[in-house]
Scaffold this motif. Structure first.
Motif, PDB file in Angstrom:
ATOM      1  N   ASN A  70     -19.375   0.905 -24.514  1.00  0.00           N
ATOM      2  CA  ASN A  70     -19.608   0.483 -25.900  1.00  0.00           C
ATOM      3  C   ASN A  70     -21.093   0.263 -26.166  1.00  0.00           C
TER       4      ASN A  70
ATOM      5  N   VAL B  39     -14.450  -4.032 -25.765  1.00  0.00           N
ATOM      6  CA  VAL B  39     -13.293  -3.166 -25.473  1.00  0.00           C
ATOM      7  C   VAL B  39     -12.884  -2.406 -26.732  1.00  0.00           C
TER       8      VAL B  39
ATOM      9  N   GLY C 190     -16.267  -3.081 -21.157  1.00  0.00           N
ATOM     10  CA  GLY C 190     -15.087  -2.417 -20.593  1.00  0.00           C
ATOM     11  C   GLY C 190     -14.821  -1.067 -21.229  1.00  0.00           C
ATOM     12  N   GLY C 191     -15.669  -0.651 -22.152  1.00  0.00           N
ATOM     13  CA  GLY C 191     -15.427   0.617 -22.852  1.00  0.00           C
ATOM     14  C   GLY C 191     -15.634   1.817 -21.932  1.00  0.00           C
ATOM     15  N   TYR C 192     -14.871   2.867 -22.191  1.00  0.00           N
ATOM     16  CA  TYR C 192     -15.100   4.150 -21.517  1.00  0.00           C
ATOM     17  C   TYR C 192     -14.962   5.234 -22.577  1.00  0.00           C
TER      18      TYR C 192
ATOM     19  N   ASN D 273      -3.331  -0.537 -18.824  1.00  0.00           N
ATOM     20  CA  ASN D 273      -4.075  -1.550 -19.592  1.00  0.00           C
ATOM     21  C   ASN D 273      -3.773  -2.989 -19.173  1.00  0.00           C
TER      22      ASN D 273
ATOM     23  N   SER E  64      -4.767   7.249 -23.143  1.00  0.00           N
ATOM     24  CA  SER E  64      -3.704   6.388 -23.688  1.00  0.00           C
ATOM     25  C   SER E  64      -3.968   6.084 -25.162  1.00  0.00           C
TER      26      SER E  64
ATOM     27  N   ARG F  92       1.698  -0.499 -27.680  1.00  0.00           N
ATOM     28  CA  ARG F  92       0.483  -1.191 -28.103  1.00  0.00           C
ATOM     29  C   ARG F  92       0.725  -2.690 -28.301  1.00  0.00           C
TER      30      ARG F  92
ATOM     31  N   THR G 156      -6.148  -3.608 -16.393  1.00  0.00           N
ATOM     32  CA  THR G 156      -7.514  -3.633 -16.939  1.00  0.00           C
ATOM     33  C   THR G 156      -7.783  -4.965 -17.640  1.00  0.00           C
TER      34      THR G 156
ATOM     35  N   SER H 280     -12.614   1.075 -28.915  1.00  0.00           N
ATOM     36  CA  SER H 280     -12.412   2.494 -28.579  1.00  0.00           C
ATOM     37  C   SER H 280     -13.394   3.350 -29.368  1.00  0.00           C
ATOM     38  N   MET H 281     -14.652   3.308 -28.966  1.00  0.00           N
ATOM     39  CA  MET H 281     -15.673   4.070 -29.691  1.00  0.00           C
ATOM     40  C   MET H 281     -16.063   5.297 -28.869  1.00  0.00           C
TER      41      MET H 281
ATOM     42  N   PHE I 242     -11.860   2.386 -11.872  1.00  0.00           N
ATOM     43  CA  PHE I 242     -11.332   1.800 -13.091  1.00  0.00           C
ATOM     44  C   PHE I 242     -10.028   1.069 -12.780  1.00  0.00           C
TER      45      PHE I 242
ATOM     46  N   GLY J  87     -13.695  -4.077 -16.499  1.00  0.00           N
ATOM     47  CA  GLY J  87     -12.482  -3.341 -16.135  1.00  0.00           C
ATOM     48  C   GLY J  87     -12.661  -2.496 -14.889  1.00  0.00           C
TER      49      GLY J  87
ATOM     50  N   ASN K 148     -10.193  -3.253 -38.869  1.00  0.00           N
ATOM     51  CA  ASN K 148      -9.025  -3.455 -39.734  1.00  0.00           C
ATOM     52  C   ASN K 148      -8.720  -4.963 -39.889  1.00  0.00           C
TER      53      ASN K 148
ATOM     54  N   ALA L 245     -13.183  -6.461 -35.097  1.00  0.00           N
ATOM     55  CA  ALA L 245     -12.604  -5.103 -35.214  1.00  0.00           C
ATOM     56  C   ALA L 245     -12.806  -4.702 -36.672  1.00  0.00           C
TER      57      ALA L 245
ATOM     58  N   GLY M 135      -8.981   5.996 -19.750  1.00  0.00           N
ATOM     59  CA  GLY M 135      -9.906   6.093 -20.889  1.00  0.00           C
ATOM     60  C   GLY M 135      -9.211   6.375 -22.205  1.00  0.00           C
TER      61      GLY M 135
HETATM   62  P1  NDP Z   1      -7.196   0.447 -28.578  1.00  0.00           P
HETATM   63  O1  NDP Z   1      -7.258   1.719 -29.355  1.00  0.00           O
HETATM   64  O2  NDP Z   1      -5.875  -0.171 -28.345  1.00  0.00           O
HETATM   65  O3  NDP Z   1      -8.103  -0.653 -29.299  1.00  0.00           O
HETATM   66  C1  NDP Z   1      -9.397  -0.409 -29.709  1.00  0.00           C
HETATM   67  C2  NDP Z   1      -9.943  -1.617 -30.456  1.00  0.00           C
HETATM   68  O4  NDP Z   1     -11.282  -1.326 -30.842  1.00  0.00           O
HETATM   69  C3  NDP Z   1      -9.192  -1.973 -31.739  1.00  0.00           C
HETATM   70  O5  NDP Z   1      -9.255  -3.366 -31.912  1.00  0.00           O
HETATM   71  C4  NDP Z   1     -10.023  -1.267 -32.811  1.00  0.00           C
HETATM   72  O6  NDP Z   1      -9.781  -1.888 -34.060  1.00  0.00           O
HETATM   73  C5  NDP Z   1     -11.432  -1.546 -32.255  1.00  0.00           C
HETATM   74  N1  NDP Z   1     -12.486  -0.646 -32.711  1.00  0.00           N
HETATM   75  C6  NDP Z   1     -12.502   0.703 -32.677  1.00  0.00           C
HETATM   76  N2  NDP Z   1     -13.667   1.166 -33.152  1.00  0.00           N
HETATM   77  C7  NDP Z   1     -14.413   0.074 -33.492  1.00  0.00           C
HETATM   78  C8  NDP Z   1     -15.703  -0.106 -34.049  1.00  0.00           C
HETATM   79  N3  NDP Z   1     -16.460   0.932 -34.370  1.00  0.00           N
HETATM   80  N4  NDP Z   1     -16.158  -1.373 -34.253  1.00  0.00           N
HETATM   81  C9  NDP Z   1     -15.381  -2.436 -33.927  1.00  0.00           C
HETATM   82  N5  NDP Z   1     -14.144  -2.323 -33.406  1.00  0.00           N
HETATM   83  C10 NDP Z   1     -13.661  -1.085 -33.189  1.00  0.00           C
HETATM   84  O7  NDP Z   1      -7.972   0.735 -27.203  1.00  0.00           O
HETATM   85  P2  NDP Z   1      -7.704   0.152 -25.733  1.00  0.00           P
HETATM   86  O8  NDP Z   1      -7.550  -1.312 -25.818  1.00  0.00           O
HETATM   87  O9  NDP Z   1      -6.609   0.938 -25.081  1.00  0.00           O
HETATM   88  O10 NDP Z   1      -9.069   0.554 -24.987  1.00  0.00           O
HETATM   89  C11 NDP Z   1     -10.299  -0.082 -25.303  1.00  0.00           C
HETATM   90  C12 NDP Z   1     -11.464   0.492 -24.487  1.00  0.00           C
HETATM   91  O11 NDP Z   1     -11.227   0.272 -23.095  1.00  0.00           O
HETATM   92  C13 NDP Z   1     -11.685   1.999 -24.637  1.00  0.00           C
HETATM   93  O12 NDP Z   1     -13.074   2.284 -24.623  1.00  0.00           O
HETATM   94  C14 NDP Z   1     -11.049   2.567 -23.386  1.00  0.00           C
HETATM   95  O13 NDP Z   1     -11.553   3.831 -23.019  1.00  0.00           O
HETATM   96  C15 NDP Z   1     -11.424   1.499 -22.360  1.00  0.00           C
HETATM   97  N6  NDP Z   1     -10.544   1.485 -21.196  1.00  0.00           N
HETATM   98  C16 NDP Z   1     -11.082   1.103 -19.987  1.00  0.00           C
HETATM   99  C17 NDP Z   1     -10.281   1.054 -18.862  1.00  0.00           C
HETATM  100  C18 NDP Z   1     -10.797   0.645 -17.523  1.00  0.00           C
HETATM  101  O14 NDP Z   1     -10.053   0.822 -16.541  1.00  0.00           O
HETATM  102  N7  NDP Z   1     -11.985   0.106 -17.403  1.00  0.00           N
HETATM  103  C19 NDP Z   1      -8.854   1.413 -18.925  1.00  0.00           C
HETATM  104  C20 NDP Z   1      -8.396   1.759 -20.223  1.00  0.00           C
HETATM  105  C21 NDP Z   1      -9.219   1.782 -21.324  1.00  0.00           C
HETATM  106  P3  NDP Z   1     -10.171  -1.173 -35.475  1.00  0.00           P
HETATM  107  O15 NDP Z   1      -9.688   0.239 -35.376  1.00  0.00           O
HETATM  108  O16 NDP Z   1      -9.483  -2.003 -36.495  1.00  0.00           O
HETATM  109  O17 NDP Z   1     -11.655  -1.267 -35.561  1.00  0.00           O
END
Ligand code: NDP
Length: 339
Positions: free
Chosen positions: A250, A222, A245-247, A131, A103, A314, A134, A224-225, A292, A266, A190, A188, A100
């Motif tokens: 999302n 996916v 896939g969010g945790y 990842n 990382s 990353r 995943t 990271s909210m 997961f 995931g 940024n 996303a 989650g």
């Molecule tokens: P990262 O931090 O590498 O990437 C997150 C992405 O989300 C970036 O593109 C970021 O871009 C974007 N983002 C963040 N907030 C928002 C928002 N409010 N609106 C739109 N885009 C947003 O995360 P990971 O790739 O490592 O993980 C992604 C998700 O997957 C997490 O929820 C994590 O917990 C989950 N996860 C699930 C696993 C599983 O086994 N099922 C394993 C590992 C992770 P920007 O900041 O520019 O918006």
């Protein structure tokens, strides 16, 4: 031995779990209590591969909660992750998955610069984000679940929310190289990172979430909210496939429409029962078999005695590495969860 560092999805979830596990005095505690709680090994795990090989593992609860980020308790959040890693290492775990937000916090706050945790020097090669597996599993879910619900990938528009993230960018690379998907919508916040990704892929349309959702046949979530979004059913194209896939998730809304297919992203299913308690706590439908994919990655590395941080840093996940972990995943009896 393999390890899993995990956390619960919210303060409310943590309070509920404490009550269920028979700790009523913890169940009434607020965020401050969880901020000061140390990491703990709360589960011992045995996994048998379809090859017959058997491995042992430990689940380390970091006591991190997403509210710590929402409330800007960044130092606490980073301390939680480093302490949990030190705890795993101290307990002799060879390879541990950072589940989650673990990382995400590690990367966002450059925790590789802080290897010394009291008397323990963290050996980062003992950890993996999980990842790569995943991202591989989410891509297989896109490929297989789309067929199940009658969406033809060659005609489909796939929106990736969180496209520039570690998992999101890997999913984009796979969909671009390994499928004939018609269009990719990149979401996303940024814009610079979105443009870099678009340049790397040589394709994809950068779009705001509200514009992308009505156009997408498939949405991969996916981002990271720390908290899920409430989205009106009307927003989505029908039929559509939403792979969350969010945790924490999302999507906060429980979408009830026969043409909107929501799939837990995931998540893998193992072919044999796993002896553990932890997946019940995170509300898996079939807790003995579902988990997961990031956790499964540390199991796969343990099965193969690949004691290396297979997924690290990353946006470095390649299609080749996804294929490599995918082959090991199939070999040991894991498969993607489907609709
Ligand atoms: P990262 O931090 O590498 O990437 C997150 C992405 O989300 C970036 O593109 C970021 O871009 C974007 N983002 C963040 N907030 C928002 C928002 N409010 N609106 C739109 N885009 C947003 O995360 P990971 O790739 O490592 O993980 C992604 C998700 O997957 C997490 O929820 C994590 O917990 C989950 N996860 C699930 C696993 C599983 O086994 N099922 C394993 C590992 C992770 P920007 O900041 O520019 O918006």
């Amino acid at each position: 031995m393999f390890g899993l560092i995990g956390h619960l999805t919210s303060l409310q979830h943590a309070q509920l779990v404490a009550r269920e596990l028979g700790y009523p005095e913890y169940a009434d505690q607020g965020l401050d209590f969880w901020c000061s709680a140390p990491p703990q090994i709360v589960d011992s795990i045995s996994v048998t591969s379809v090859t017959g090989q058997k491995i042992e593992g430990r689940y380390v609860e970091s006591c991190f909660l997403p509210e710590m980020l929402a409330n800007r308790r960044i130092k606490t959040a980073t301390r939680k992750i480093l302490n949990a890693m030190a705890h795993a290492q101290k307990n002799g775990i060879n390879i541990t998955a950072l589940g989650g937000f673990s990382s995400i916090i590690f990367e966002n706050f450059n925790l590789n610069k802080f290897p010394q945790v009291r008397n323990i020097k963290l050996e980062f090669e003992r950890f993996t984000t999980g990842n790569t597996h995943t991202a591989y599993i989410i891509c297989r879910q896109v490929e297989q679940a789309s067929q199940q619900v009658g969406i033809d990938l060659s005609q489909a528009t796939v929106a990736i929310c969180g496209a520039t993230g570690d998992i999101g960018s890997a999913v984009c690379r796979w969909l671009d190289k390994k499928t004939d998907v018609q269009d990719l919508l990149l979401i996303a916040r940024n814009q610079d990172r979105l443009q870099e990704l678009q340049a790397e892929l040589g394709r994809g349309k950068i779009m705001a979430l509200e514009t992308a959702l009505p156009l997408a046949d498939i949405v991969v979530w996916v981002a990271s909210m720390p908290k899920g979004l409430e989205i009106d059913t009307q927003t989505f194209k029908k039929p559509c496939l939403l792979i969350d896939g969010g945790y924490p998730k999302n999507l906060a809304t429980k979408l009830q429409n026969p043409d909107i297919h929501v799939l837990n992203g995931g998540i893998v299913e193992h072919s044999l029962d796993i002896e553990w308690k932890i997946m019940q706590i995170v509300n898996m439908d079939v807790p003995a078999r579902q988990l997961f994919a990031c956790f499964a990655e540390s199991m796969l590395l343990e099965f193969e005695k690949l004691y290396t941080n297979f997924s690290w840093g990353r946006n470095q996940i390649t299609v080749d590495k996804m294929e490599q972990i995918g082959q090991i995943s199939v070999k040991h009896g894991f498969r993607p969860l489907l609709v």
